[in-house]
Each structure stands twice: as C-alpha cells, then as structure tokens.
Design an enzyme around this catalytic site. Structure first.
Site, short mmCIF file in Angstrom:
data_model
loop_
_atom_site.label_atom_id
_atom_site.label_comp_id
_atom_site.label_asym_id
_atom_site.label_seq_id
_atom_site.Cartn_x
_atom_site.Cartn_y
_atom_site.Cartn_z
N THR A 132 0.83 -1.21 0.00
CA THR A 132 0.00 0.00 0.00
C THR A 132 0.86 1.25 0.00
O THR A 132 0.35 2.36 0.14
CB THR A 132 -0.92 0.02 1.24
N ALA B 17 5.66 4.76 10.76
CA ALA B 17 4.45 4.21 10.16
C ALA B 17 4.13 5.03 8.94
O ALA B 17 4.57 6.17 8.81
CB ALA B 17 3.29 4.26 11.15
N LYS B 18 3.36 4.41 8.04
CA LYS B 18 3.03 5.10 6.79
C LYS B 18 2.35 6.44 7.07
O LYS B 18 2.60 7.43 6.40
CB LYS B 18 2.12 4.23 5.94
N ARG B 19 1.48 6.43 8.08
CA ARG B 19 0.71 7.65 8.32
C ARG B 19 1.58 8.79 8.88
O ARG B 19 1.20 9.94 8.85
CB ARG B 19 -0.49 7.38 9.24
#
Ligand code: GLU
Length: 289
Positions: A23, A263-265
């Site tokens: 993702t 983290a991606k966020r």
C-alpha cells in the site's frame, strides 16, 4: 545427516517470512522487521519467504509490489520465488470460510461503520478490547429468516466469527509460545467477533495470514509487537481450521528520534528516499544495532 559442528536445536531449519501489504513504499520500520525475519532464518540454516498481502484491491498497487522487491534486494535480502500473492489465492480463503461456516461459526453482518458507532454510543458500557470498542454483536442475534431476507434484498454483508460459540467448543485453553514474552494463553474474545470476510473483499487479514502461514510451512512468525493481540485470534483460527501452530516472536517496533514508531501515516522516511539521498544499505542496517 547431521553436519559436524552444526548446531541442532529447535531453531534448526526454521521458516520465517516477511509479509508486507503493498500500500506504499517500505519505510525503515519495515526494513527492521524484514531483516529480523531474514536473519532469524539465515542464522539457523532456515528458509525465508516474502509474501505479498494484497487482498485489499482498493489500496494495494502493483508498483508497490515491485518497490518492495527492489528495496529488499537493495538491503541484501533474497527469498524464494515465486512469492505468494494473496490476491491470487482467494479460493484457499473461500474454502477456509466454508469450513468455518459449515461448523456454524460465522454469521453475516450487515452493519455499516456508522451503524456500529451508533450502537456503541447507545451502549457506553459496550465491551472494549486493546484496539477500542468491540463489535457490539448486533447482527449475531438476527434470526435465520431475517438474515435470509436481507441477503435476498441484496444488502451487503461481512462474515464475522462467533467467538463465544467457537470458545464454547474448546476443551482446553489455547496457548502459544512467544520467544519474546514467554508462554501465552490465548484470549480471542478480547478482539470480539472479528470480520473474516469483508464486504468489499471475501477475506480478511486475520484469515489470510493464518492460513498462509500454515500453507507455507512457516515455523516462526516474526512480526512487530503491534500485532501481538492479533495472535490471540490467530491461535483460535488455527485450532478451528486444524492448522499447524508456529512459534511467534513479536519484536519491539523501531522508534524514531522522538520515540514515535515509524508508520506510513507519519510519512516516515522510506527506503527509497533514503537511498535517493545517498544512504547505503549498511547505513540503514547499522541503525538496528
Ligand atoms: N501484512 C501485515 C502488515 O503489513 C503483516 C502481517 C503479519 O506479519 O502478520 O502489517
């Protein structure tokens, strides 16, 4: 045949895996986790598998699969080909769901996210788990004709595991061996009646990861502590589906300078951007010592 000087213990010939979802680009936290699994296998004469967890067609993209392979190769990892892509094995997940449905352990859930939030707001004493309020069980109590009716009307539904019904069939507590935290007793009820088949995709993370670890002969599931609670449920699914039981090693998450997890966020630094800015693999790896 034993090889002279070769260590023989319970780690000999282990199989580990790294199982990212494509993702986005991998960040340094992923690199830590991938190397953790890879080194654990290689230090013990074992095998390492890369698995692509791409059932979420709305969020996963082929270019991220290619990016994952590129980044891990750059770090010096290699793995067995062909790598398993979950999206190519929906029949396996369907068969596992059929087994659970045949045992009377699944029920259709027609609730929207909003329905669930409203139900929880109405019942503030609703049970909570480690990740927040649990599914309040609204659809568990629908009658068979009500279910039939809504399905015939074409209402979309997920399939949830009836955890209480599943637990009622156990004759002994489920346990697991965790190399970081010791022997654990599984309490899947802390996650409530989890979704095993989503409305938009006829499978779920929990179902696919558990089945694949079995099908791929994974002996050591290494992953971040953020997935520790999921193991309570995975242990139950293994029992219900008659799957092999691996050992787990939940490793601490890598933290940034402010003590926050990558983290991606958080728009964490990706391996690609570090590489483009001139970092070498050894610069990344030395951050993990
Ligand atoms: N696919 C999961 C993720 O990207 C990890 C699965 C696992 O290690 O159990 O978070």
């Amino acid at each position: 045949m034993p090889v002279a000087g070769h260590m023989h213990d319970h780690l000999d010939g282990i199989v580990t895996r790294f199982a990212p979802s494509p993702t986005g680009r991998l960040h340094i936290g992923h690199a830590y986790s991938a190397l953790f699994a890879y080194n654990k296998a290689k230090e013990n004469g074992g095998r390492f598998i890369l698995r692509i967890e791409d059932i979420d067609a709305g969020r996963c993209r082929p270019e991220f699969v290619a990016g994952i392979a590129e980044d891990l190769r750059w770090l010096g990892l290699s793995w067995e080909e062909p790598m398993r892509k979950q999206s190519e094995h929906m029949d396996d997940y369907r068969a596992a769901l059929d087994t659970l449905a045949g045992a009377g352990l699944l029920y259709p859930c027609f609730c929207s996210r909003r329905d669930i939030q409203e139900e929880i707001a109405r019942a503030p004493s609703a049970p909570h788990g480690p990740e927040g309020a649990l599914y309040p069980g609204t659809c568990r109590s629908l009658s068979a004709p009500e279910r039939q009716d809504r399905m015939e009307k074409g209402d979309a539904y997920a399939l949830r595991l009836d955890v209480a019904a599943a637990l009622a069939r156990l004759d002994a507590p489920l346990v697991w061996e965790d190399l970081a935290k010791g022997r654990q007793e599984a309490h899947p009820e802390i996650l409530g009646d989890v979704v095993l088949a989503r409305k938009d995709t006829p499978a779920s993370y929990h179902l696919c990861v558990t089945l694949d670890d079995h099908l791929q002969g994974i002996t050591h599931v290494t992953r971040g502590e953020d997935l520790f609670h999921a193991t309570h449920l995975h242990r139950l699914l293994q029992h219900l589906l008659g799957l092999n039981v691996p050992v787990w090693h939940h490793h601490p998450l890598l933290l940034d300078e402010e003590g926050k997890r990558f983290a991606k966020r958080n728009h964490a630094v990706t391996l690609k951007s570090l590489r483009d800015a001139g970092s070498l693999p050894e610069d990344i790896i030395s951050r993990f010592d």
